[in-house]
Scaffold this active site. Structure first.
Site, PDB file in Angstrom:
ATOM      1  N   LEU A 109       0.849  -1.194   0.000  1.00  0.00           N
ATOM      2  CA  LEU A 109       0.000   0.000   0.000  1.00  0.00           C
ATOM      3  C   LEU A 109       0.883   1.241   0.000  1.00  0.00           C
ATOM      4  CD1 LEU A 109      -2.843   1.315   0.326  1.00  0.00           C
ATOM      5  CD2 LEU A 109      -2.446   1.231   2.789  1.00  0.00           C
TER       6      LEU A 109
ATOM      7  N   HIS B 297       5.769   2.593  11.907  1.00  0.00           N
ATOM      8  CA  HIS B 297       6.416   3.807  11.422  1.00  0.00           C
ATOM      9  C   HIS B 297       5.384   4.940  11.460  1.00  0.00           C
ATOM     10  CE1 HIS B 297       8.331   6.593   8.594  1.00  0.00           C
ATOM     11  NE2 HIS B 297       9.450   5.887   8.726  1.00  0.00           N
TER      12      HIS B 297
END
Length: 343
Positions: free
Chosen positions: A125, A229
């Protein structure tokens, strides 16, 4: 118009540009033209029915139709770990106890695992920074659930999604520095690139075969286990809103969390509806729907503000043409967000 469709050979140049913007840590979209061309070829062969289950993988693109430019990608692997081992760490516990000393101490551990073998995977993605608005990210991510709902027979009982773990702008991963470097003798960026281009045999050859005691790791490595992240936090929120959850598995390189769910418990699979197309104009304040045709090979999906009444969905002519449907045809649709309800 922002349109979702299956990847095509002509998309290679645009996808290569996108791959150059991902940064270190996104192993499934390396900036490698040969690898990306092979990935596109594999996706096309999947739609054409030429591959064994363990090799099948779908790759979708988000196209800005006005610019005729691919600005995002997302993918589904049909069944991981069938052609080569699928590794992650399972976060576990060992108990050290002594009645004589009145000691009872649970110790967190990391076990090398192949537990997700055979599961379907949501992956790859990525959306261009310039297009991260107007619900484009939601469209790119959630269209995979609608595709699974429409073609449920092609997928496994469970689905997973590996989330990108913590690393800095220079590609430094605290978990890799605390674990991986000791066993692999290379930088995180190099290991990341090798796995992204399909060179994974070194994982089985070099990974520790015994449990790792988390308490022996550096504080920096311990702190990022199961943490995403910062740029991946929105993607995690989208997946969790659709029914995926962290169940104690993390990536072996950066310790990013793996989310998972029974496919039949996912919102789009449970709640999406097959609706008849009506051509007309709908109110701009109508609920936002993710809508797709039911054409496996020429799959198309987009977002519309649609009016749903008595099993029908009103589409304007431009949207219907983009989807390749006409009045009376059937589409599959679901409100983009859980809290929205059709009238």
């Amino acid at each position: 118009m922002m349109l979702i469709r299956p990847v095509q050979h002509k998309d290679l140049a645009d996808i290569l540009v996108l791959a150059g913007k991902t940064g270190i840590g996104m192993t499934s979209l390396p900036k490698d033209e040969k690898h990306l061309a092979a990935r596109i070829e594999r996706a096309i062969a999947t739609w054409e029915g030429h591959l064994e289950r363990g090799e099948q993988g779908y790759l979708f693109v988000l196209e800005d139709s006005e610019q005729q430019k691919v600005v995002g990608v997302s993918a589904i692997e049909v069944a991981v770990g069938l052609s080569e081992p699928w590794y992650n760490f399972r976060v576990g516990t060992l108990v050290h106890a002594s009645k004589a000393l009145n000691v009872y101490k649970p110790v967190p551990t990391l076990y090398l695992s192949n537990d997700h073998t055979g599961y379907s995977e949501l992956c790859t993605l990525f959306l261009d920074q310039d297009y991260r608005h107007n619900k484009n990210g939601q469209l790119l991510s959630k269209v995979r659930f609608l595709f699974i709902a429409t073609f449920r027979q092609y997928f496994a009982r469970k689905v997973i999604a590996e989330m990108r773990g913590v690393s800095d702008e220079n590609g430094l991963s605290p978990f890799w520095e605390g674990v991986g470097r000791h066993f692999f003798g290379m930088d995180f960026a190099q290991a990341d690139f090798l796995t992204g281009t399909g060179q994974k045999s070194f994982i089985a050859e070099l990974m520790p075969k015994h449990p790792l005691y988390v308490d022996f790791l550096t504080p920096e490595a311990r702190a990022v286990i199961g943490t995403v992240h910062p740029q991946t936090a929105p993607a995690r929120a989208v997946l969790e809103s659709e029914g995926l959850h962290y169940q104690g598995y993390v990536d072996i390189f950066d310790a990013g969390p793996t989310l998972e769910a029974d496919i039949d418990d996912i919102r789009a699979v449970k709640q999406s509806r097959r609706l008849k197309v009506v051509i007309g104009e709908s109110a701009s304040d109508a609920p936002c729907y993710l809508v797709a045709n039911e054409n496996y090979v020429n799959y198309r999906a987009l977002l519309v503000h649609g009016g749903v009444t008595e099993g029908s969905l009103t589409l304007d002519r431009h949207s219907a043409e983009a989807l390749g449907v006409a009045a009376g045809d059937t589409v599959r649709a679901i409100t983009l967000f859980q809290q929205e309800h059709a009238s």
